[in-house]
Design a protein around this motif. Structure first.
Motif, PDB file in Angstrom:
ATOM      1  N   GLN A 220      -6.140  12.500 -41.087  1.00 24.44           N
ATOM      2  CA  GLN A 220      -5.055  12.908 -40.206  1.00 24.44           C
ATOM      3  C   GLN A 220      -4.153  13.885 -40.945  1.00 24.44           C
ATOM      4  OE1 GLN A 220      -3.407   8.987 -39.380  1.00 24.44           O
ATOM      5  NE2 GLN A 220      -4.078   9.190 -37.271  1.00 24.44           N
ATOM      6  N   GLY A 221      -3.389  14.677 -40.198  1.00 24.55           N
ATOM      7  CA  GLY A 221      -2.397  15.557 -40.803  1.00 24.55           C
ATOM      8  C   GLY A 221      -2.964  16.723 -41.579  1.00 24.55           C
ATOM      9  N   ILE A 222      -4.152  17.176 -41.262  1.00 27.61           N
ATOM     10  CA  ILE A 222      -4.766  18.290 -41.981  1.00 27.61           C
ATOM     11  C   ILE A 222      -4.095  19.599 -41.547  1.00 27.61           C
ATOM     12  CG2 ILE A 222      -6.891  19.616 -42.288  1.00 27.61           C
ATOM     13  CD1 ILE A 222      -8.392  16.965 -42.121  1.00 27.61           C
ATOM     14  N   GLN A 223      -3.724  20.426 -42.527  1.00 27.64           N
ATOM     15  CA  GLN A 223      -3.061  21.700 -42.248  1.00 27.64           C
ATOM     16  C   GLN A 223      -3.943  22.918 -42.540  1.00 27.64           C
ATOM     17  OE1 GLN A 223       0.004  22.222 -40.774  1.00 27.64           O
ATOM     18  NE2 GLN A 223      -0.211  20.061 -40.362  1.00 27.64           N
ATOM     19  N   SER A 224      -4.880  22.813 -43.495  1.00 33.38           N
ATOM     20  CA  SER A 224      -5.753  23.952 -43.778  1.00 33.38           C
ATOM     21  C   SER A 224      -7.030  23.501 -44.467  1.00 33.38           C
ATOM     22  CB  SER A 224      -5.038  24.991 -44.651  1.00 33.38           C
ATOM     23  OG  SER A 224      -4.854  24.496 -45.951  1.00 33.38           O
ATOM     24  N   VAL A 225      -8.068  24.327 -44.314  1.00 33.68           N
ATOM     25  CA  VAL A 225      -9.367  24.087 -44.950  1.00 33.68           C
ATOM     26  C   VAL A 225      -9.796  25.408 -45.590  1.00 33.68           C
ATOM     27  CG1 VAL A 225     -11.764  23.392 -44.609  1.00 33.68           C
ATOM     28  CG2 VAL A 225      -9.963  22.380 -43.192  1.00 33.68           C
ATOM     29  N   LYS A 226     -10.064  25.362 -46.899  1.00 31.54           N
ATOM     30  CA  LYS A 226     -10.466  26.565 -47.638  1.00 31.54           C
ATOM     31  C   LYS A 226     -11.832  26.347 -48.262  1.00 31.54           C
ATOM     32  CE  LYS A 226      -5.689  27.568 -48.729  1.00 31.54           C
ATOM     33  NZ  LYS A 226      -4.673  27.591 -49.756  1.00 31.54           N
ATOM     34  N   ILE A 227     -12.603  27.432 -48.357  1.00 33.88           N
ATOM     35  CA  ILE A 227     -13.950  27.417 -48.928  1.00 33.88           C
ATOM     36  C   ILE A 227     -13.973  28.339 -50.147  1.00 33.88           C
ATOM     37  CG2 ILE A 227     -16.366  28.050 -48.511  1.00 33.88           C
ATOM     38  CD1 ILE A 227     -15.655  25.746 -46.804  1.00 33.88           C
ATOM     39  N   SER A 228     -14.651  27.915 -51.210  1.00 33.16           N
ATOM     40  CA  SER A 228     -14.835  28.776 -52.374  1.00 33.16           C
ATOM     41  C   SER A 228     -16.112  28.398 -53.101  1.00 33.16           C
ATOM     42  CB  SER A 228     -13.631  28.678 -53.323  1.00 33.16           C
ATOM     43  OG  SER A 228     -13.524  27.372 -53.831  1.00 33.16           O
ATOM     44  N   VAL A 229     -16.526  29.268 -54.017  1.00 32.78           N
ATOM     45  CA  VAL A 229     -17.708  29.043 -54.849  1.00 32.78           C
ATOM     46  C   VAL A 229     -17.370  29.533 -56.252  1.00 32.78           C
ATOM     47  CG1 VAL A 229     -20.108  29.718 -55.246  1.00 32.78           C
ATOM     48  CG2 VAL A 229     -19.314  29.332 -52.926  1.00 32.78           C
ATOM     49  N   GLN A 230     -17.711  28.743 -57.250  1.00 30.24           N
ATOM     50  CA  GLN A 230     -17.547  29.170 -58.635  1.00 30.24           C
ATOM     51  C   GLN A 230     -18.858  29.837 -59.041  1.00 30.24           C
ATOM     52  OE1 GLN A 230     -14.670  28.869 -60.335  1.00 30.24           O
ATOM     53  NE2 GLN A 230     -13.809  27.917 -58.507  1.00 30.24           N
ATOM     54  N   GLY A 231     -19.027  31.068 -58.642  1.00 28.83           N
ATOM     55  CA  GLY A 231     -20.299  31.733 -58.869  1.00 28.83           C
ATOM     56  C   GLY A 231     -20.205  32.942 -59.774  1.00 28.83           C
ATOM     57  N   ASN A 232     -21.280  33.719 -59.773  1.00 25.45           N
ATOM     58  CA  ASN A 232     -21.340  34.955 -60.553  1.00 25.45           C
ATOM     59  C   ASN A 232     -21.908  36.050 -59.654  1.00 25.45           C
ATOM     60  OD1 ASN A 232     -24.209  34.692 -60.525  1.00 25.45           O
ATOM     61  ND2 ASN A 232     -24.079  33.287 -62.258  1.00 25.45           N
ATOM     62  N   GLU A 233     -22.288  37.175 -60.235  1.00 23.71           N
ATOM     63  CA  GLU A 233     -22.774  38.306 -59.422  1.00 23.71           C
ATOM     64  C   GLU A 233     -24.099  38.002 -58.718  1.00 23.71           C
ATOM     65  OE1 GLU A 233     -23.881  38.669 -63.656  1.00 23.71           O
ATOM     66  OE2 GLU A 233     -21.915  38.740 -62.726  1.00 23.71           O
ATOM     67  N   HIS A 234     -24.807  36.948 -59.114  1.00 24.33           N
ATOM     68  CA  HIS A 234     -26.083  36.583 -58.491  1.00 24.33           C
ATOM     69  C   HIS A 234     -25.942  35.454 -57.457  1.00 24.33           C
ATOM     70  CE1 HIS A 234     -28.030  39.155 -61.359  1.00 24.33           C
ATOM     71  NE2 HIS A 234     -27.447  38.502 -62.362  1.00 24.33           N
ATOM     72  N   THR A 235     -24.707  35.073 -57.179  1.00 21.32           N
ATOM     73  CA  THR A 235     -24.453  33.970 -56.252  1.00 21.32           C
ATOM     74  C   THR A 235     -24.842  34.353 -54.825  1.00 21.32           C
ATOM     75  OG1 THR A 235     -22.665  33.077 -57.575  1.00 21.32           O
ATOM     76  CG2 THR A 235     -22.644  32.515 -55.250  1.00 21.32           C
ATOM     77  N   TYR A 236     -25.512  33.402 -54.160  1.00 17.59           N
ATOM     78  CA  TYR A 236     -25.838  33.550 -52.739  1.00 17.59           C
ATOM     79  C   TYR A 236     -25.673  32.167 -52.103  1.00 17.59           C
ATOM     80  CZ  TYR A 236     -28.298  34.299 -48.375  1.00 17.59           C
ATOM     81  OH  TYR A 236     -28.607  34.369 -47.035  1.00 17.59           O
ATOM     82  N   VAL A 237     -24.665  32.027 -51.237  1.00 16.97           N
ATOM     83  CA  VAL A 237     -24.413  30.757 -50.557  1.00 16.97           C
ATOM     84  C   VAL A 237     -24.331  31.019 -49.065  1.00 16.97           C
ATOM     85  CG1 VAL A 237     -22.827  28.819 -50.273  1.00 16.97           C
ATOM     86  CG2 VAL A 237     -23.202  29.788 -52.545  1.00 16.97           C
ATOM     87  N   GLU A 238     -25.115  30.268 -48.322  1.00 13.19           N
ATOM     88  CA  GLU A 238     -25.145  30.383 -46.869  1.00 13.19           C
ATOM     89  C   GLU A 238     -24.951  28.986 -46.290  1.00 13.19           C
ATOM     90  OE1 GLU A 238     -28.143  32.195 -43.455  1.00 13.19           O
ATOM     91  OE2 GLU A 238     -28.774  32.137 -45.542  1.00 13.19           O
ATOM     92  N   GLY A 239     -24.212  28.884 -45.195  1.00 13.38           N
ATOM     93  CA  GLY A 239     -23.987  27.572 -44.596  1.00 13.38           C
ATOM     94  C   GLY A 239     -23.295  27.658 -43.254  1.00 13.38           C
ATOM     95  N   LYS A 240     -22.862  26.496 -42.786  1.00 13.37           N
ATOM     96  CA  LYS A 240     -22.165  26.377 -41.498  1.00 13.37           C
ATOM     97  C   LYS A 240     -21.039  25.363 -41.650  1.00 13.37           C
ATOM     98  CE  LYS A 240     -26.301  27.295 -38.765  1.00 13.37           C
ATOM     99  NZ  LYS A 240     -25.905  28.536 -38.166  1.00 13.37           N
ATOM    100  N   TYR A 241     -20.046  25.466 -40.756  1.00 18.58           N
ATOM    101  CA  TYR A 241     -18.948  24.498 -40.766  1.00 18.58           C
ATOM    102  C   TYR A 241     -18.514  24.184 -39.340  1.00 18.58           C
ATOM    103  CZ  TYR A 241     -15.773  28.360 -39.761  1.00 18.58           C
ATOM    104  OH  TYR A 241     -15.154  29.431 -39.171  1.00 18.58           O
ATOM    105  N   VAL A 242     -17.935  22.998 -39.184  1.00 13.44           N
ATOM    106  CA  VAL A 242     -17.345  22.568 -37.915  1.00 13.44           C
ATOM    107  C   VAL A 242     -16.062  21.816 -38.252  1.00 13.44           C
ATOM    108  CG1 VAL A 242     -17.606  21.138 -35.846  1.00 13.44           C
ATOM    109  CG2 VAL A 242     -19.590  22.295 -36.789  1.00 13.44           C
ATOM    110  N   VAL A 243     -14.974  22.167 -37.575  1.00 13.00           N
ATOM    111  CA  VAL A 243     -13.713  21.438 -37.677  1.00 13.00           C
ATOM    112  C   VAL A 243     -13.390  20.947 -36.268  1.00 13.00           C
ATOM    113  CG1 VAL A 243     -11.259  21.545 -38.255  1.00 13.00           C
ATOM    114  CG2 VAL A 243     -12.906  22.900 -39.567  1.00 13.00           C
ATOM    115  N   SER A 244     -13.356  19.631 -36.085  1.00 17.07           N
ATOM    116  CA  SER A 244     -13.029  19.011 -34.794  1.00 17.07           C
ATOM    117  C   SER A 244     -11.712  18.282 -34.961  1.00 17.07           C
ATOM    118  CB  SER A 244     -14.109  18.009 -34.384  1.00 17.07           C
ATOM    119  OG  SER A 244     -15.360  18.636 -34.303  1.00 17.07           O
ATOM    120  N   ILE A 245     -10.794  18.506 -34.025  1.00 17.76           N
ATOM    121  CA  ILE A 245      -9.463  17.924 -34.171  1.00 17.76           C
ATOM    122  C   ILE A 245      -8.963  17.438 -32.818  1.00 17.76           C
ATOM    123  CG2 ILE A 245      -8.283  20.140 -33.913  1.00 17.76           C
ATOM    124  CD1 ILE A 245      -6.367  19.099 -36.137  1.00 17.76           C
ATOM    125  N   THR A 246      -8.267  16.322 -32.838  1.00 18.90           N
ATOM    126  CA  THR A 246      -7.602  15.789 -31.652  1.00 18.90           C
ATOM    127  C   THR A 246      -6.109  15.975 -31.864  1.00 18.90           C
ATOM    128  OG1 THR A 246      -9.343  14.165 -31.330  1.00 18.90           O
ATOM    129  CG2 THR A 246      -7.281  13.772 -30.185  1.00 18.90           C
TER     130      THR A 246
END
Length: 146
Positions: free
Chosen positions: A107-133
């Motif tokens: 409860q009480g969520i104000q923000s969601v942030k995404i990051s990766v501790q990567g390098n120049e060869h980093t490749y990250v692919e994905g999906k997200y869902v935020v459901s809130i009442t």
């Protein structure tokens, strides 16, 4: 001779109460004068090389949210772990390895942030869902017309 079976109790029907204290109870999940609204935000993630973290969901005002669920999926072809930072009443850090999904419910969520501790060869692919009442106050029509 058999003993006589006990007489059955006669159930009396409840009489309707006409007193003001006998009204239907208020559902504790619903506050009087408020309405519940369910919202969902979803999207794709693609991070290549060294890229700064970014916000995928945020609230600019105090929304009085009851429940928020965050789900983040990282594709098996991703080269690094996705990091999810959740800010609000409770703080959370989630780590999503390639090929996995993580969920967070609070409860009480104000923000969601995404990051990766990567390098120049980093490749990250994905999906997200935020459901809130959300718990939104009802506003009379006359207030909206002014």
């Amino acid at each position: 001779m058999f003993p006589r079976p006990p007489q059955r109790c006669r159930q009396s029907r409840p009489t309707p109460c006409s007193s003001s204290h006998c009204k239907d109870p208020v559902d504790p999940a619903k506050k009087p004068g408020n309405r519940l609204v369910e919202k969902e935000c979803c999207g794709n993630l693609l991070i290549q090389g060294k890229q700064p973290g970014f916000q995928i969901w945020g609230a600019a005002v105090e929304l009085g949210n009851r429940v928020a669920q965050i789900s983040v999926y990282s594709n098996p072809t991703s080269t690094d772990i996705l990091e999810v930072e959740i800010e609000g009443t409770e703080k959370g850090h989630l780590y999503v390895p390639p090929g996995n999904t993580v969920n967070f419910l609070s409860q009480g969520i104000q923000s969601v942030k995404i990051s990766v501790q990567g390098n120049e060869h980093t490749y990250v692919e994905g999906k997200y869902v935020v459901s809130i009442t959300l718990d939104l106050p009802d506003t009379p029509a006359s207030d909206n017309e002014q």
